[in-house]
Enzyme design. Structure first.
Site, PDB file in Angstrom:
ATOM      1  N   HIS A 141       4.583  -7.467   0.199  1.00 32.53           N
ATOM      2  CA  HIS A 141       4.207  -8.765  -0.345  1.00 32.53           C
ATOM      3  C   HIS A 141       4.866  -9.010  -1.708  1.00 32.53           C
ATOM      4  CE1 HIS A 141       0.801  -9.473   2.586  1.00 32.53           C
ATOM      5  NE2 HIS A 141       1.119  -8.199   2.803  1.00 32.53           N
ATOM      6  N   SER A 151       8.601   3.586   5.056  1.00 33.21           N
ATOM      7  CA  SER A 151       9.671   3.855   4.113  1.00 33.21           C
ATOM      8  C   SER A 151       9.220   3.635   2.677  1.00 33.21           C
ATOM      9  CB  SER A 151      10.892   2.999   4.436  1.00 33.21           C
ATOM     10  OG  SER A 151      12.019   3.517   3.779  1.00 33.21           O
ATOM     11  N   ASP A 178       0.846  -1.183   0.000  1.00 33.85           N
ATOM     12  CA  ASP A 178       0.000   0.000   0.000  1.00 33.85           C
ATOM     13  C   ASP A 178       0.889   1.242   0.000  1.00 33.85           C
ATOM     14  OD1 ASP A 178      -2.091  -1.748   0.272  1.00 33.85           O
ATOM     15  OD2 ASP A 178      -2.924  -0.823   2.064  1.00 33.85           O
TER      16      ASP A 178
END
Length: 291
Positions: free
Chosen positions: A147, A254, A90
């Protein structure tokens, strides 16, 4: 004037010390104090806790437990299709495109070296020459687990010590070679789409970078490059991860940089700089679909 002051502070502040202190504090189970920090953070950044596996803030004993919270089941469906790659995190796509002449676009009028990003490993850089890249910025309010964009077998991991500048838009536009200067963990996977790199970039107050196979990679911060190699797909002990499977996380936020080999994938045409990224949504498609 304010922006120039913020940039100067990036150079003047004791970034390593602040990061160590923030990591220590965020990991403490400090009862009401931890709850106050979590509630204040959720209010200030407008975090949507309805997406979390555990929506009740009292569930989290420390700020770090909250920060690396898992999503509820099916909160991020993984786009199906064996020739489709998905977004790994995200956030916001800050830049994407082609790696031209060994250079990657950092921000408008700012490029940095592919070889420098890969810690001077020119052989590894050759694998991504003229390939594609995607840079995803994870803001504080975002889900902070990372992911896999596709099925892959881990080939090697490289820890590169470095600076800890902030990685937001302001610093990206004003600090040269930002991502090649900051601390980072480079993960190289063998996939059906050729070599794929997933690079987790550290920043100010990022307490640790962890993967599912090696925890707390940067805890020692000894200032030396470290390299791990892993068994190939057909060998015992191979680390195989599926598309959409978690591969690591940041304790405080980050950036993730993905690199893809030349002529292997086409980035999704609807994506551009400043596109909202959602883990599991389409990122790219195999070139073979158009042959």
């Amino acid at each position: 004037m304010l922006e120039r002051l913020k940039i100067k502070l990036q150079y003047l502040l004791p970034r390593q010390g602040l990061t160590l202190l923030a990591g220590w504090g965020a990991n403490k189970q400090a009862g009401w104090l931890s709850q106050l920090a979590i509630k204040s953070f959720v209010w200030y950044y407008k975090v949507d806790m309805k997406e979390a596996q555990h929506s009740e803030l009292a569930t989290y004993r420390s700020f770090n437990e909250f920060f690396v919270r898992r999503l509820a089941d099916n909160a991020r469906p993984i786009a199906a299709g064996e020739h489709l790659l998905v977004q790994p995190a995200d956030g916001t796509i800050s830049q994407l495109g082609t790696i031209c002449n060994g250079k990657i676009l950092q921000a408008k009028e700012h490029h940095y070296s592919l070889e420098a990003l890969l810690a001077g490993n020119y052989l590894l850089a050759e694998e991504f020459k003229n390939g594609q890249f995607v840079t995803t910025y994870l803001a504080p309010r975002d889900y902070h687990r990372v992911h896999m964009p596709c099925d892959g077998t881990l080939r090697e991991m490289i820890y590169v010590p470095g600076d800890l500048f902030s990685v937001n838009q302001l610093t990206s536009e004003n600090i040269t070679n930002l991502f090649a200067r900051n601390e980072r963990v480079i993960c190289i996977f063998d996939t059906a789409f050729g070599s794929v790199a997933q690079i987790l970039v550290g920043a100010t107050i990022v307490g640790s970078i962890e993967t599912v196979w090696e925890s707390n990679i940067n805890s020692a911060r000894e200032g030396i490059i470290q390299r791990w190699t892993y068994p190939s797909a057909d060998d015992e002990g191979a680390i195989k991860l599926e598309k959409g499977q978690e591969m690591g996380h940041f304790k405080l936020g980050s950036t993730v940089i993905n690199l893809f080999a030349s002529n292997k994938i086409h980035l999704a045409p609807h994506l551009s700089s400043e596109s909202v990224a959602r883990m599991g949504e389409p990122l790219a498609e195999a070139v073979m679909l158009e042959n």
